[in-house]
Design a protein around this motif. Structure first.
Motif, PDB file in Angstrom:
ATOM      1  N   CYS A  31       0.813  -1.223   0.000  1.00 11.78           N
ATOM      2  CA  CYS A  31       0.000   0.000   0.000  1.00 11.78           C
ATOM      3  C   CYS A  31       0.845   1.272   0.000  1.00 11.78           C
ATOM      4  CB  CYS A  31      -0.922   0.008   1.216  1.00 11.78           C
ATOM      5  SG  CYS A  31      -2.151  -1.316   1.193  1.00 11.78           S
ATOM      6  N   SER A  32       1.856   1.330   0.837  1.00 14.91           N
ATOM      7  CA  SER A  32       2.590   2.586   1.005  1.00 14.91           C
ATOM      8  C   SER A  32       3.618   2.843  -0.087  1.00 14.91           C
ATOM      9  CB  SER A  32       3.269   2.633   2.379  1.00 14.91           C
ATOM     10  OG  SER A  32       4.259   1.637   2.485  1.00 14.91           O
ATOM     11  N   ARG A  33       3.978   1.833  -0.857  1.00 14.24           N
ATOM     12  CA  ARG A  33       4.997   2.033  -1.900  1.00 14.24           C
ATOM     13  C   ARG A  33       4.434   2.372  -3.271  1.00 14.24           C
ATOM     14  NH1 ARG A  33       9.488  -2.514  -0.368  1.00 14.24           N
ATOM     15  NH2 ARG A  33      10.353  -1.379   1.405  1.00 14.24           N
ATOM     16  N   ILE A  34       3.140   2.526  -3.372  1.00  8.48           N
ATOM     17  CA  ILE A  34       2.550   2.934  -4.650  1.00  8.48           C
ATOM     18  C   ILE A  34       2.369   4.449  -4.615  1.00  8.48           C
ATOM     19  CG2 ILE A  34       0.159   2.541  -3.930  1.00  8.48           C
ATOM     20  CD1 ILE A  34      -0.332   1.493  -6.813  1.00  8.48           C
ATOM     21  N   THR A  35       2.829   5.113  -5.642  1.00  8.99           N
ATOM     22  CA  THR A  35       2.719   6.569  -5.669  1.00  8.99           C
ATOM     23  C   THR A  35       1.261   6.966  -5.888  1.00  8.99           C
ATOM     24  OG1 THR A  35       3.229   6.617  -8.028  1.00  8.99           O
ATOM     25  CG2 THR A  35       5.071   6.919  -6.517  1.00  8.99           C
ATOM     26  N   PRO A  36       0.832   8.064  -5.273  1.00  2.33           N
ATOM     27  CA  PRO A  36      -0.571   8.477  -5.406  1.00  2.33           C
ATOM     28  C   PRO A  36      -1.047   8.594  -6.858  1.00  2.33           C
ATOM     29  CG  PRO A  36       0.446   9.711  -3.641  1.00  2.33           C
ATOM     30  CD  PRO A  36       1.545   8.919  -4.318  1.00  2.33           C
ATOM     31  N   LYS A  37      -0.202   9.076  -7.765  1.00  2.00           N
ATOM     32  CA  LYS A  37      -0.637   9.240  -9.163  1.00  2.00           C
ATOM     33  C   LYS A  37      -0.876   7.903  -9.853  1.00  2.00           C
ATOM     34  CE  LYS A  37       3.901   9.454 -11.252  1.00  2.00           C
ATOM     35  NZ  LYS A  37       4.415   9.495 -12.549  1.00  2.00           N
ATOM     36  N   ASN A  38      -0.349   6.808  -9.314  1.00  2.00           N
ATOM     37  CA  ASN A  38      -0.523   5.483  -9.924  1.00  2.00           C
ATOM     38  C   ASN A  38      -1.639   4.659  -9.278  1.00  2.00           C
ATOM     39  OD1 ASN A  38       1.474   5.898 -11.816  1.00  2.00           O
ATOM     40  ND2 ASN A  38       3.077   5.059 -10.519  1.00  2.00           N
ATOM     41  N   ARG A  39      -2.357   5.242  -8.334  1.00  2.00           N
ATOM     42  CA  ARG A  39      -3.442   4.517  -7.669  1.00  2.00           C
ATOM     43  C   ARG A  39      -4.588   4.237  -8.639  1.00  2.00           C
ATOM     44  NH1 ARG A  39      -4.161   7.819  -1.966  1.00  2.00           N
ATOM     45  NH2 ARG A  39      -2.089   7.340  -1.124  1.00  2.00           N
ATOM     46  N   LYS A  40      -5.094   3.000  -8.584  1.00  2.00           N
ATOM     47  CA  LYS A  40      -6.262   2.596  -9.369  1.00  2.00           C
ATOM     48  C   LYS A  40      -7.418   2.370  -8.387  1.00  2.00           C
ATOM     49  CE  LYS A  40      -4.013   2.199 -13.308  1.00  2.00           C
ATOM     50  NZ  LYS A  40      -3.276   3.404 -13.439  1.00  2.00           N
ATOM     51  N   ASN A  41      -8.532   3.060  -8.622  1.00  2.00           N
ATOM     52  CA  ASN A  41      -9.670   3.054  -7.714  1.00  2.00           C
ATOM     53  C   ASN A  41     -10.183   1.643  -7.440  1.00  2.00           C
ATOM     54  OD1 ASN A  41     -11.725   3.924  -6.095  1.00  2.00           O
ATOM     55  ND2 ASN A  41     -12.758   5.115  -7.656  1.00  2.00           N
ATOM     56  N   CYS A  42     -10.485   1.388  -6.174  1.00  2.00           N
ATOM     57  CA  CYS A  42     -10.976   0.077  -5.753  1.00  2.00           C
ATOM     58  C   CYS A  42     -12.252   0.226  -4.919  1.00  2.00           C
ATOM     59  CB  CYS A  42      -9.883  -0.616  -4.934  1.00  2.00           C
ATOM     60  SG  CYS A  42     -10.209  -2.326  -4.507  1.00  2.00           S
ATOM     61  N   GLY A  43     -12.724   1.445  -4.767  1.00  2.00           N
ATOM     62  CA  GLY A  43     -13.864   1.650  -3.890  1.00  2.00           C
ATOM     63  C   GLY A  43     -14.950   2.498  -4.509  1.00  2.00           C
ATOM     64  N   PHE A  44     -15.628   3.234  -3.651  1.00  2.00           N
ATOM     65  CA  PHE A  44     -16.731   4.098  -4.047  1.00  2.00           C
ATOM     66  C   PHE A  44     -16.717   5.303  -3.111  1.00  2.00           C
ATOM     67  CE2 PHE A  44     -18.106   0.736  -1.193  1.00  2.00           C
ATOM     68  CZ  PHE A  44     -18.675   1.441  -0.138  1.00  2.00           C
ATOM     69  N   PRO A  45     -17.361   6.399  -3.494  1.00  2.00           N
ATOM     70  CA  PRO A  45     -17.370   7.578  -2.631  1.00  2.00           C
ATOM     71  C   PRO A  45     -17.920   7.247  -1.241  1.00  2.00           C
ATOM     72  CG  PRO A  45     -18.225   8.141  -4.795  1.00  2.00           C
ATOM     73  CD  PRO A  45     -18.066   6.650  -4.756  1.00  2.00           C
ATOM     74  N   GLY A  46     -17.194   7.645  -0.219  1.00  2.00           N
ATOM     75  CA  GLY A  46     -17.627   7.414   1.159  1.00  2.00           C
ATOM     76  C   GLY A  46     -17.216   6.077   1.744  1.00  2.00           C
ATOM     77  N   ILE A  47     -16.461   5.274   1.016  1.00  2.00           N
ATOM     78  CA  ILE A  47     -16.034   3.970   1.543  1.00  2.00           C
ATOM     79  C   ILE A  47     -15.172   4.173   2.787  1.00  2.00           C
ATOM     80  CG2 ILE A  47     -13.933   3.783   0.144  1.00  2.00           C
ATOM     81  CD1 ILE A  47     -14.621   0.766  -0.175  1.00  2.00           C
ATOM     82  N   THR A  48     -15.331   3.314   3.769  1.00  2.00           N
ATOM     83  CA  THR A  48     -14.519   3.388   4.983  1.00  2.00           C
ATOM     84  C   THR A  48     -13.256   2.555   4.796  1.00  2.00           C
ATOM     85  OG1 THR A  48     -15.497   1.441   6.031  1.00  2.00           O
ATOM     86  CG2 THR A  48     -16.610   3.582   6.397  1.00  2.00           C
ATOM     87  N   SER A  49     -12.285   2.776   5.663  1.00  2.00           N
ATOM     88  CA  SER A  49     -11.046   1.992   5.575  1.00  2.00           C
ATOM     89  C   SER A  49     -11.333   0.506   5.789  1.00  2.00           C
ATOM     90  CB  SER A  49     -10.002   2.495   6.563  1.00  2.00           C
ATOM     91  OG  SER A  49     -10.478   2.413   7.887  1.00  2.00           O
ATOM     92  N   ASP A  50     -12.234   0.179   6.722  1.00  2.00           N
ATOM     93  CA  ASP A  50     -12.562  -1.230   6.968  1.00  2.00           C
ATOM     94  C   ASP A  50     -13.210  -1.873   5.747  1.00  2.00           C
ATOM     95  OD1 ASP A  50     -11.531  -1.221   9.543  1.00  2.00           O
ATOM     96  OD2 ASP A  50     -13.478  -0.825  10.494  1.00  2.00           O
ATOM     97  N   GLN A  51     -14.139  -1.159   5.105  1.00  2.00           N
ATOM     98  CA  GLN A  51     -14.782  -1.691   3.900  1.00  2.00           C
ATOM     99  C   GLN A  51     -13.752  -1.898   2.793  1.00  2.00           C
ATOM    100  OE1 GLN A  51     -17.593   1.551   3.515  1.00  2.00           O
ATOM    101  NE2 GLN A  51     -19.327   0.175   3.871  1.00  2.00           N
ATOM    102  N   CYS A  52     -12.831  -0.967   2.677  1.00  2.00           N
ATOM    103  CA  CYS A  52     -11.793  -1.040   1.645  1.00  2.00           C
ATOM    104  C   CYS A  52     -10.876  -2.241   1.897  1.00  2.00           C
ATOM    105  CB  CYS A  52     -11.004   0.268   1.642  1.00  2.00           C
ATOM    106  SG  CYS A  52      -9.757   0.378   0.361  1.00  2.00           S
ATOM    107  N   PHE A  53     -10.392  -2.361   3.145  1.00  2.00           N
ATOM    108  CA  PHE A  53      -9.515  -3.482   3.490  1.00  2.00           C
ATOM    109  C   PHE A  53     -10.241  -4.818   3.330  1.00  2.00           C
ATOM    110  CE2 PHE A  53      -6.984  -0.419   6.282  1.00  2.00           C
ATOM    111  CZ  PHE A  53      -5.935  -0.335   5.376  1.00  2.00           C
ATOM    112  N   ASP A  54     -11.551  -4.853   3.628  1.00  2.00           N
ATOM    113  CA  ASP A  54     -12.329  -6.085   3.457  1.00  2.00           C
ATOM    114  C   ASP A  54     -12.364  -6.542   2.008  1.00  2.00           C
ATOM    115  OD1 ASP A  54     -12.850  -6.253   6.152  1.00  2.00           O
ATOM    116  OD2 ASP A  54     -14.924  -5.524   6.012  1.00  2.00           O
ATOM    117  N   GLN A  55     -12.177  -5.605   1.071  1.00  2.00           N
ATOM    118  CA  GLN A  55     -12.142  -5.947  -0.348  1.00  2.00           C
ATOM    119  C   GLN A  55     -10.736  -6.314  -0.813  1.00  2.00           C
ATOM    120  OE1 GLN A  55     -14.809  -3.521  -3.037  1.00  2.00           O
ATOM    121  NE2 GLN A  55     -14.610  -2.093  -1.319  1.00  2.00           N
ATOM    122  N   GLY A  56      -9.764  -6.314   0.123  1.00  2.00           N
ATOM    123  CA  GLY A  56      -8.384  -6.645  -0.238  1.00  2.00           C
ATOM    124  C   GLY A  56      -7.644  -5.469  -0.843  1.00  2.00           C
TER     125      GLY A  56
END
Length: 129
Positions: A31-56
């Motif tokens: 997670c921490s070694r990916i640069t912000p500009k290279n992030r590919k969306n995995c969630g939806f607006p308002g997703i919580t950290s727990d919901q995000c982590f639950d999706q891997g």
């Protein structure tokens, strides 16, 4: 239940079991070694950290204007080898074998052409959530 009900029941059971299985939380380095500009969306607006982590997926809300829930870097045999390909520093030569690369105490991955396959590891000290 008739003969047509059995396949429907099987599908419902499989879908129910899939919903119960949580994805594995990615490692801090993934997670921490990916640069912000290279992030590919995995969630939806308002997703919580727990919901995000639950999706891997990874979650980091510190940078505005980029996805906060995003796909992790690929898992490697060693956390020291998890990094974007642009961060790889060559530790070998064209055609080096995985065994010779390991003898140099370096990482080896031949999945992407035209980047170093044998590369220096990075310290895990910079990995965090």
């Amino acid at each position: 239940m008739g003969p047509r009900g059995a396949p429907l029941l099987a599908v419902v059971l499989v879908l129910g079991l899939c919903a119960l299985v949580e994805s594995e939380k990615p490692s801090p380095c993934q997670c921490s070694r990916i640069t912000p500009k290279n992030r590919k969306n995995c969630g939806f607006p308002g997703i919580t950290s727990d919901q995000c982590f639950d999706q891997g997926c990874c979650f980091d809300s510190k940078v505005a204007g980029v996805p906060w829930c995003f796909h992790p870097l690929p898992k490697e045999a060693s956390e020291q080898c998890v990094m974007e390909v642009s961060a790889r520093k060559n530790c070998g030569f064209p055609g080096i074998s995985p065994k010779e690369c390991a003898s140099r105490q370096c990482c080896f991955s031949s999945l992407i052409s035209e980047v170093p396959w044998c590369f220096f590891p990075q310290s895990e000290q910079d990995c965090h959530y």
